[in-house]
Scaffold this motif. Structure first.
Motif, PDB file in Angstrom:
ATOM      1  N   GLY A 123       0.553  -1.443  -0.080  1.00 47.04           N
ATOM      2  CA  GLY A 123       0.114   0.214   0.006  1.00 47.04           C
ATOM      3  C   GLY A 123       0.532   1.562   0.028  1.00 47.04           C
ATOM      4  N   ALA A 124       2.120   1.150   0.010  1.00 51.20           N
ATOM      5  CA  ALA A 124       3.062   2.012   0.571  1.00 51.20           C
ATOM      6  C   ALA A 124       4.271   2.056  -0.325  1.00 51.20           C
ATOM      7  CB  ALA A 124       2.898   2.865   1.483  1.00 51.20           C
ATOM      8  N   TYR A 125       5.399   2.851  -1.054  1.00 49.70           N
ATOM      9  CA  TYR A 125       6.474   3.036  -1.816  1.00 49.70           C
ATOM     10  C   TYR A 125       6.897   3.972  -1.937  1.00 49.70           C
ATOM     11  CZ  TYR A 125       9.401   1.375  -5.318  1.00 49.70           C
ATOM     12  OH  TYR A 125      11.118   0.771  -6.455  1.00 49.70           O
ATOM     13  N   LEU A 179      12.102   6.656   5.269  1.00 56.95           N
ATOM     14  CA  LEU A 179      11.582   5.078   5.723  1.00 56.95           C
ATOM     15  C   LEU A 179       9.688   5.670   5.708  1.00 56.95           C
ATOM     16  CD1 LEU A 179      10.175   7.249   8.656  1.00 56.95           C
ATOM     17  CD2 LEU A 179      11.828   6.494   9.381  1.00 56.95           C
ATOM     18  N   VAL A 180       9.187   4.201   5.958  1.00 55.77           N
ATOM     19  CA  VAL A 180       7.631   4.512   5.564  1.00 55.77           C
ATOM     20  C   VAL A 180       7.033   4.850   6.780  1.00 55.77           C
ATOM     21  CG1 VAL A 180       5.161   2.987   5.120  1.00 55.77           C
ATOM     22  CG2 VAL A 180       7.867   2.454   3.802  1.00 55.77           C
ATOM     23  N   LYS A 181       6.419   5.740   6.335  1.00 54.33           N
ATOM     24  CA  LYS A 181       5.491   6.814   7.408  1.00 54.33           C
ATOM     25  C   LYS A 181       4.129   7.291   7.157  1.00 54.33           C
ATOM     26  CE  LYS A 181       8.067  11.092   6.292  1.00 54.33           C
ATOM     27  NZ  LYS A 181       9.077  11.825   6.150  1.00 54.33           N
ATOM     28  N   SER A 182       3.287   6.754   8.618  1.00 55.02           N
ATOM     29  CA  SER A 182       2.180   8.072   8.198  1.00 55.02           C
ATOM     30  C   SER A 182       2.390   9.472   7.933  1.00 55.02           C
ATOM     31  CB  SER A 182       1.200   7.004   9.118  1.00 55.02           C
ATOM     32  OG  SER A 182       1.487   7.551  10.299  1.00 55.02           O
ATOM     33  N   ASP A 183       1.381   9.891   6.925  1.00 59.75           N
ATOM     34  CA  ASP A 183       1.390  11.594   6.767  1.00 59.75           C
ATOM     35  C   ASP A 183      -0.265  11.977   6.330  1.00 59.75           C
ATOM     36  OD1 ASP A 183       0.855  14.003   6.377  1.00 59.75           O
ATOM     37  OD2 ASP A 183       3.083  13.592   5.392  1.00 59.75           O
ATOM     38  N   LEU A 195      -1.435  11.962   3.436  1.00 57.31           N
ATOM     39  CA  LEU A 195      -1.216  11.299   2.550  1.00 57.31           C
ATOM     40  C   LEU A 195      -2.672   9.882   2.999  1.00 57.31           C
ATOM     41  CD1 LEU A 195       3.111  10.858   1.318  1.00 57.31           C
ATOM     42  CD2 LEU A 195       1.104  11.973  -0.126  1.00 57.31           C
ATOM     43  N   PRO A 196      -2.898   8.687   2.247  1.00 58.01           N
ATOM     44  CA  PRO A 196      -3.692   7.824   2.040  1.00 58.01           C
ATOM     45  C   PRO A 196      -2.817   6.696   2.996  1.00 58.01           C
ATOM     46  CG  PRO A 196      -3.240   7.531  -0.241  1.00 58.01           C
ATOM     47  CD  PRO A 196      -3.293   8.780   0.405  1.00 58.01           C
ATOM     48  N   PHE A 197      -3.131   5.768   4.107  1.00 56.69           N
ATOM     49  CA  PHE A 197      -2.524   4.732   4.429  1.00 56.69           C
ATOM     50  C   PHE A 197      -3.220   3.524   5.068  1.00 56.69           C
ATOM     51  CE2 PHE A 197      -1.206   2.840   8.458  1.00 56.69           C
ATOM     52  CZ  PHE A 197       0.204   2.635   8.110  1.00 56.69           C
ATOM     53  N   GLY A 198      -2.313   2.321   4.186  1.00 53.10           N
ATOM     54  CA  GLY A 198      -3.082   1.409   4.452  1.00 53.10           C
ATOM     55  C   GLY A 198      -2.164   0.590   4.019  1.00 53.10           C
ATOM     56  N   GLY A 199      -3.086  -1.600   4.084  1.00 49.67           N
ATOM     57  CA  GLY A 199      -2.583  -2.071   3.137  1.00 49.67           C
ATOM     58  C   GLY A 199      -2.779  -2.526   2.406  1.00 49.67           C
ATOM     59  N   THR A 200      -2.425  -4.362   1.638  1.00 45.73           N
ATOM     60  CA  THR A 200      -2.858  -4.799   1.633  1.00 45.73           C
ATOM     61  C   THR A 200      -2.485  -6.865   1.688  1.00 45.73           C
ATOM     62  OG1 THR A 200      -0.799  -5.044  -0.507  1.00 45.73           O
ATOM     63  CG2 THR A 200      -2.626  -3.716  -1.416  1.00 45.73           C
ATOM     64  N   LEU A 238      -6.415   8.649   7.167  1.00 43.97           N
ATOM     65  CA  LEU A 238      -5.939   9.513   6.249  1.00 43.97           C
ATOM     66  C   LEU A 238      -6.054  10.329   5.223  1.00 43.97           C
ATOM     67  CD1 LEU A 238      -2.040   9.084   8.421  1.00 43.97           C
ATOM     68  CD2 LEU A 238      -4.451  10.145   9.035  1.00 43.97           C
ATOM     69  N   ALA A 239      -5.667  11.615   5.194  1.00 44.61           N
ATOM     70  CA  ALA A 239      -6.551  12.181   3.331  1.00 44.61           C
ATOM     71  C   ALA A 239      -7.677  12.356   3.365  1.00 44.61           C
ATOM     72  CB  ALA A 239      -5.175  11.057   2.272  1.00 44.61           C
ATOM     73  N   LYS A 240      -8.247  12.059   1.745  1.00 42.23           N
ATOM     74  CA  LYS A 240      -9.771  12.629   1.809  1.00 42.23           C
ATOM     75  C   LYS A 240      -9.896  11.189   2.241  1.00 42.23           C
ATOM     76  CE  LYS A 240     -13.004  13.639  -2.047  1.00 42.23           C
ATOM     77  NZ  LYS A 240     -12.757  14.176  -2.849  1.00 42.23           N
ATOM     78  N   GLU A 241      -8.865  10.055   2.089  1.00 35.76           N
ATOM     79  CA  GLU A 241     -10.014   8.735   1.171  1.00 35.76           C
ATOM     80  C   GLU A 241     -10.309   8.541   2.799  1.00 35.76           C
ATOM     81  OE1 GLU A 241      -6.959   8.767  -2.077  1.00 35.76           O
ATOM     82  OE2 GLU A 241      -7.063   9.908   0.374  1.00 35.76           O
TER      83      GLU A 241
END
Length: 452
Positions: free
Chosen positions: A406-408, A413-417, A420-425, A434-437
């Motif tokens: 879900g993030a690249y 380092l991978v971090k939440s902001d 920006l949308p945050f989540g996995g697969t 987070l973010a609009k999503e």
């Protein structure tokens, strides 16, 4: 039933909390449903004003809240302060952006007018973990409450002191009674809560096992669910990378919060040409980290939150060594404290490669090529995030399609902001925070069609 929170650094009791009775739980759930009726009709400008006030209360009381985090789950106080300030940031972010996110979307059809409204759903039940006891709650609560929903929090039992303080933040900010409530309950009450008519959705941040159980219940009662689960993030270093910068970032990526983070870098996949240099510099940097009293601002590494967590990590270390890995640094445990540890010669099939290691353990893996590095990275049941370090950023961006996470992140380092949308697969879960999503996860996207 009583719950205790115990300071993992010294074993002292921080607090005792009495579980809500079934009658009290029912009252809280009913109150959330009743509060929604009026809260959802409040002007958005009023809701954004209150969430902004919540952010200011967090800033005004940083030391008090940070100290509770450190006492209950053992995070170094400097990191606890940073966590509170990040919570204030997410409050500000949604105060500033909720209007544009929730604005109705006009769509041209053969109707005189047709559009999509973003309406709140009702009460959202949040099951939250102990590792970031304020941040995990606020990244759910800020968008969810601001969009007009009410919130119900079931926190991890070892951080019920934090949960109490979080509820007080919303009360002090002026949120009406029932809009955000804390549930002091055992996990065996989860089905009853999800099944309640007031609850329209559930969000969980936690383990894969907990996520599976909650998703099953959400499906049973036809309730919307969002899961943010474990991770086994890879940290890939190409041969052209700035090694000193990569090492500096790697130390934070693995050792922040004593490694107790789903998005921490756990598997360090290094190209052959830079393997020895990176491992040498990384080992030196980790060895210099200061352990000690978590209330001391100079402390960089504290204990794990509970002894059973340290026991699990030590088991993973020992199993990996028995399977052929080598200890390059650390490896020892003392009650809740586990030494920062680096394992070399890690390969697929070893516990340190296959499992999520929730603590200060770095698994170092050698790759012969960029292609093999990505193949090793993808060899995981998790899909939260991947970091790539290189000076050839254009090529790194071009190869982003090779990563299913879900993030690249490139050279970071991978971090939440909050922006920006945050989540996995895969087994890291589904949905986005987070973010609009993150705000759109818990709204009813209502189609309105007006004919001539």
């Amino acid at each position: 039933m009583e719950f205790q929170s115990i300071n993992p650094y010294n074993g002292e009791q921080v607090g005792r909390y009495t579980a809500h009775t079934p009658e009290q739980t029912d009252s809280i759930l009913n109150k959330a449903g009743e509060a929604f009726k009026s809260w959802s009709r409040e002007p958005l400008t009023h809701r954004t004003t209150l969430i902004q006030k919540a952010g200011q209360i967090l800033r005004d009381n940083v030391e008090e809240y940070a100290q509770m985090i450190t006492l209950e789950m053992g995070k170094p106080i400097s990191e606890s302060r940073a966590e509170i300030n990040k919570c204030a940031w997410v409050c500000d972010y949604y105060a500033e952006n909720a209007e544009s996110f929730l604005r109705q979307e006009e769509i041209a059809t053969d109707a005189r007018q047709s559009f999509v409204r973003n309406d709140p759903m009702g009460a959202v039940f949040a099951i939250m973990p102990w590792n970031f006891p304020f941040w995990q709650v606020f990244r759910f609560a800020a968008p969810t409450l601001t969009s007009g929903n009410t919130g119900l929090l079931k926190h991890a039992p070892n951080v019920f002191g934090c949960a109490k303080m979080i509820e007080e933040v919303f009360t002090k900010a002026g949120f009406p009674e029932g809009v955000f409530q804390n549930l002091i309950v055992h996990h065996d009450e989860t089905e009853k809560i999800i099944a309640h008519d007031s609850v329209k959705a559930v969000t969980l941040t936690g383990s894969e096992m907990a996520g599976s159980a909650v998703a099953t219940l959400a499906g049973k009662y036809i309730k919307k669910s969002l899961l943010e689960l474990g991770g086994n993030n890879s940290f890939i270093v190409w041969e052209d990378a700035d090694i000193d910068q990569a090492v500096k970032t790697a130390v934070s990526a693995r050792m922040l919060n004593c490694g107790q983070s789903c998005i921490a870098a756990k598997r360090f996949i290094l190209l052959e040409g830079i393997y020895d240099e990176f491992v040498s510099k990384f080992t030196d940097a980790v060895e210099k980290l200061k352990s000690g009293d978590t209330l001391d601002s100079a402390t960089q590494v504290g204990p794990l939150a509970r002894k059973d967590l340290a026991d699990l990590l030590n088991r993973q270390v020992k199993e990996s060594v028995a399977q052929g890995a080598s200890i390059l640094l650390g490896g020892n445990q003392d009650k809740c404290y586990h030494e920062p540890t680096i394992l070399g010669n890690v390969k697929p099939g070893m516990a340190a490669f296959d499992e999520e290691t929730f603590g200060p353990l770095a698994a170092v893996i050698k790759a012969k090529s960029i292609e093999e590095a990505f193949e090793l990275s993808e060899n995981s049941k998790y899909g939260l995030g991947t970091s790539v370090f290189t000076k050839n950023t254009a090529k790194a961006v071009e190869l982003a399609y090779l990563v299913s996470d879900g993030a690249y992140f490139v050279n970071e380092l991978v971090k939440s902001d909050p922006r920006l949308p945050f989540g996995g697969t895969k087994r890291s879960g589904y949905g986005r925070e987070l973010a609009k999503e993150g705000m759109m996860e818990f709204v009813n996207k209502k189609t309105v069609y007006v004919k001539g």
